[in-house]
Scaffold this motif. Sequence first.
Motif, PDB file in Angstrom:
ATOM      1  N   ARG A 133       0.841  -1.190   0.000  1.00 31.22           N
ATOM      2  CA  ARG A 133       0.000   0.000   0.000  1.00 31.22           C
ATOM      3  C   ARG A 133       0.879   1.244   0.000  1.00 31.22           C
ATOM      4  NH1 ARG A 133      -1.257   2.091   5.445  1.00 31.22           N
ATOM      5  NH2 ARG A 133      -0.134   0.816   6.958  1.00 31.22           N
ATOM      6  N   ILE A 134       0.308   2.346  -0.447  1.00 31.94           N
ATOM      7  CA  ILE A 134       1.010   3.617  -0.524  1.00 31.94           C
ATOM      8  C   ILE A 134       0.496   4.508   0.590  1.00 31.94           C
ATOM      9  CG2 ILE A 134       1.450   5.667  -1.941  1.00 31.94           C
ATOM     10  CD1 ILE A 134       0.308   2.749  -3.816  1.00 31.94           C
ATOM     11  N   VAL A 135       1.423   5.137   1.298  1.00 33.80           N
ATOM     12  CA  VAL A 135       1.058   6.075   2.356  1.00 33.80           C
ATOM     13  C   VAL A 135       1.712   7.412   2.037  1.00 33.80           C
ATOM     14  CG1 VAL A 135       1.235   6.634   4.814  1.00 33.80           C
ATOM     15  CG2 VAL A 135       0.867   4.260   4.108  1.00 33.80           C
ATOM     16  N   LEU A 136       0.898   8.458   1.969  1.00 30.64           N
ATOM     17  CA  LEU A 136       1.415   9.804   1.759  1.00 30.64           C
ATOM     18  C   LEU A 136       1.604  10.458   3.123  1.00 30.64           C
ATOM     19  CD1 LEU A 136      -0.766  10.907  -1.283  1.00 30.64           C
ATOM     20  CD2 LEU A 136       1.539   9.928  -1.287  1.00 30.64           C
ATOM     21  N   VAL A 137       2.845  10.792   3.430  1.00 32.07           N
ATOM     22  CA  VAL A 137       3.199  11.391   4.717  1.00 32.07           C
ATOM     23  C   VAL A 137       3.069  12.912   4.568  1.00 32.07           C
ATOM     24  CG1 VAL A 137       5.038  11.677   6.409  1.00 32.07           C
ATOM     25  CG2 VAL A 137       4.777   9.490   5.221  1.00 32.07           C
ATOM     26  N   PRO A 138       2.325  13.564   5.465  1.00 33.83           N
ATOM     27  CA  PRO A 138       2.165  15.017   5.343  1.00 33.83           C
ATOM     28  C   PRO A 138       3.520  15.729   5.292  1.00 33.83           C
ATOM     29  CG  PRO A 138       0.699  14.152   7.027  1.00 33.83           C
ATOM     30  CD  PRO A 138       1.620  13.023   6.621  1.00 33.83           C
ATOM     31  N   GLU A 139       3.601  16.700   4.388  1.00 35.81           N
ATOM     32  CA  GLU A 139       4.856  17.428   4.228  1.00 35.81           C
ATOM     33  C   GLU A 139       4.981  18.525   5.277  1.00 35.81           C
ATOM     34  OE1 GLU A 139       5.275  19.976   0.762  1.00 35.81           O
ATOM     35  OE2 GLU A 139       3.115  19.873   0.477  1.00 35.81           O
ATOM     36  N   VAL A 140       6.217  18.976   5.467  1.00 35.07           N
ATOM     37  CA  VAL A 140       6.491  20.110   6.337  1.00 35.07           C
ATOM     38  C   VAL A 140       6.583  21.333   5.428  1.00 35.07           C
ATOM     39  CG1 VAL A 140       8.063  21.085   8.037  1.00 35.07           C
ATOM     40  CG2 VAL A 140       7.764  18.603   7.922  1.00 35.07           C
ATOM     41  N   PRO A 141       5.614  22.228   5.479  1.00 30.46           N
ATOM     42  CA  PRO A 141       5.586  23.356   4.541  1.00 30.46           C
ATOM     43  C   PRO A 141       6.872  24.198   4.579  1.00 30.46           C
ATOM     44  CG  PRO A 141       3.562  23.257   5.840  1.00 30.46           C
ATOM     45  CD  PRO A 141       4.516  22.266   6.430  1.00 30.46           C
ATOM     46  N   GLY A 142       7.293  24.612   3.393  1.00 30.74           N
ATOM     47  CA  GLY A 142       8.441  25.504   3.277  1.00 30.74           C
ATOM     48  C   GLY A 142       9.798  24.841   3.379  1.00 30.74           C
ATOM     49  N   ARG A 143       9.827  23.540   3.607  1.00 29.12           N
ATOM     50  CA  ARG A 143      11.102  22.849   3.741  1.00 29.12           C
ATOM     51  C   ARG A 143      11.426  22.129   2.437  1.00 29.12           C
ATOM     52  NH1 ARG A 143       9.841  24.450   8.423  1.00 29.12           N
ATOM     53  NH2 ARG A 143      11.050  24.108  10.292  1.00 29.12           N
ATOM     54  N   SER A 144      12.487  22.538   1.777  1.00 28.95           N
ATOM     55  CA  SER A 144      12.946  21.826   0.586  1.00 28.95           C
ATOM     56  C   SER A 144      14.387  22.210   0.303  1.00 28.95           C
ATOM     57  CB  SER A 144      12.073  22.134  -0.638  1.00 28.95           C
ATOM     58  OG  SER A 144      12.397  23.385  -1.191  1.00 28.95           O
ATOM     59  N   SER A 145      15.111  21.285  -0.316  1.00 28.23           N
ATOM     60  CA  SER A 145      16.492  21.567  -0.705  1.00 28.23           C
ATOM     61  C   SER A 145      16.536  22.734  -1.679  1.00 28.23           C
ATOM     62  CB  SER A 145      17.143  20.330  -1.331  1.00 28.23           C
ATOM     63  OG  SER A 145      17.216  19.282  -0.384  1.00 28.23           O
ATOM     64  N   SER A 146      15.582  22.763  -2.614  1.00 25.62           N
ATOM     65  CA  SER A 146      15.540  23.845  -3.600  1.00 25.62           C
ATOM     66  C   SER A 146      15.379  25.204  -2.927  1.00 25.62           C
ATOM     67  CB  SER A 146      14.409  23.617  -4.601  1.00 25.62           C
ATOM     68  OG  SER A 146      14.652  22.443  -5.335  1.00 25.62           O
ATOM     69  N   ASN A 147      14.498  25.282  -1.904  1.00 23.46           N
ATOM     70  CA  ASN A 147      14.320  26.542  -1.176  1.00 23.46           C
ATOM     71  C   ASN A 147      15.587  26.938  -0.432  1.00 23.46           C
ATOM     72  OD1 ASN A 147      11.690  26.821  -2.065  1.00 23.46           O
ATOM     73  ND2 ASN A 147      10.768  26.030  -0.180  1.00 23.46           N
ATOM     74  N   ILE A 148      16.287  25.975   0.131  1.00 21.86           N
ATOM     75  CA  ILE A 148      17.541  26.268   0.835  1.00 21.86           C
ATOM     76  C   ILE A 148      18.575  26.810  -0.145  1.00 21.86           C
ATOM     77  CG2 ILE A 148      19.487  25.226   2.076  1.00 21.86           C
ATOM     78  CD1 ILE A 148      17.397  23.289   3.338  1.00 21.86           C
ATOM     79  N   ILE A 149      18.679  26.203  -1.307  1.00 20.57           N
ATOM     80  CA  ILE A 149      19.628  26.665  -2.313  1.00 20.57           C
ATOM     81  C   ILE A 149      19.289  28.083  -2.757  1.00 20.57           C
ATOM     82  CG2 ILE A 149      20.424  26.289  -4.699  1.00 20.57           C
ATOM     83  CD1 ILE A 149      20.149  23.236  -4.064  1.00 20.57           C
ATOM     84  N   LYS A 150      18.004  28.370  -2.956  1.00 18.25           N
ATOM     85  CA  LYS A 150      17.592  29.723  -3.340  1.00 18.25           C
ATOM     86  C   LYS A 150      17.963  30.729  -2.258  1.00 18.25           C
ATOM     87  CE  LYS A 150      13.773  28.416  -6.332  1.00 18.25           C
ATOM     88  NZ  LYS A 150      12.304  28.303  -6.453  1.00 18.25           N
ATOM     89  N   LYS A 151      17.772  30.354  -1.013  1.00 15.60           N
ATOM     90  CA  LYS A 151      18.096  31.244   0.101  1.00 15.60           C
ATOM     91  C   LYS A 151      19.598  31.523   0.147  1.00 15.60           C
ATOM     92  CE  LYS A 151      17.127  31.915   4.988  1.00 15.60           C
ATOM     93  NZ  LYS A 151      16.465  31.375   6.167  1.00 15.60           N
ATOM     94  N   ILE A 152      20.401  30.482  -0.002  1.00 15.79           N
ATOM     95  CA  ILE A 152      21.856  30.647   0.034  1.00 15.79           C
ATOM     96  C   ILE A 152      22.336  31.541  -1.119  1.00 15.79           C
ATOM     97  CG2 ILE A 152      24.058  29.415  -0.289  1.00 15.79           C
ATOM     98  CD1 ILE A 152      22.731  27.038   1.206  1.00 15.79           C
ATOM     99  N   SER A 153      21.725  31.366  -2.291  1.00 14.74           N
ATOM    100  CA  SER A 153      22.157  32.118  -3.476  1.00 14.74           C
ATOM    101  C   SER A 153      21.566  33.524  -3.515  1.00 14.74           C
ATOM    102  CB  SER A 153      21.788  31.352  -4.748  1.00 14.74           C
ATOM    103  OG  SER A 153      20.394  31.307  -4.899  1.00 14.74           O
ATOM    104  N   GLY A 154      20.693  33.860  -2.559  1.00 13.93           N
ATOM    105  CA  GLY A 154      20.105  35.182  -2.504  1.00 13.93           C
ATOM    106  C   GLY A 154      18.874  35.350  -3.372  1.00 13.93           C
TER     107      GLY A 154
END
Length: 156
Positions: A133-154
């Motif tokens: 079976r497939i279980v979708l685990v609720p995400e933590v809003p605003g947390r992503s590697s892409s967002n971290i990279i954007k923040k670091i790069s300004g």
Amino acid sequence: MKIVTRTDIAIIAKNLKAAGKTTVFTNGCFDILHAGHVRYLAAARALGDSLIVGLNSDQSVRTLKGPTRPVNSQDDRAEVLAALAAVDYVVIFEDITAENLVDEIKPDIYAKGGDYTIEALPESKIVTAHGGRIVLVPEVPGRSSSNIIKKISGEA
């Protein structure tokens, strides 16, 4: 050893099932590990007796995310994931999707983040075909590697 080969993980998964253990599988790039990943992996692990993480190889991450990714090598990403208490096994895979790996492991539960839908997951048909079976685990809003990279790069 938590970091295992693709050949070994199929045997490990078969042995876990034979011992009556519930296997949970998830997969992803896990490029820059953050709190969202840690919470997600802990929630996935809580679904069963053993959590197997399929880790996209460097080449598959480049294909999925672009030429500047991954930030961290597959060996470094695997080592960081393996250090987490929630993770029992890490296996690196070269494919763009985890369909073939899911077919080899035959997990009882396939866990993915809540930002996915079951219909959008190419692995879902394989999971259900093997009785899982497939279980979708609720995400933590605003947390992503892409967002971290954007923040670091300004950019953010």
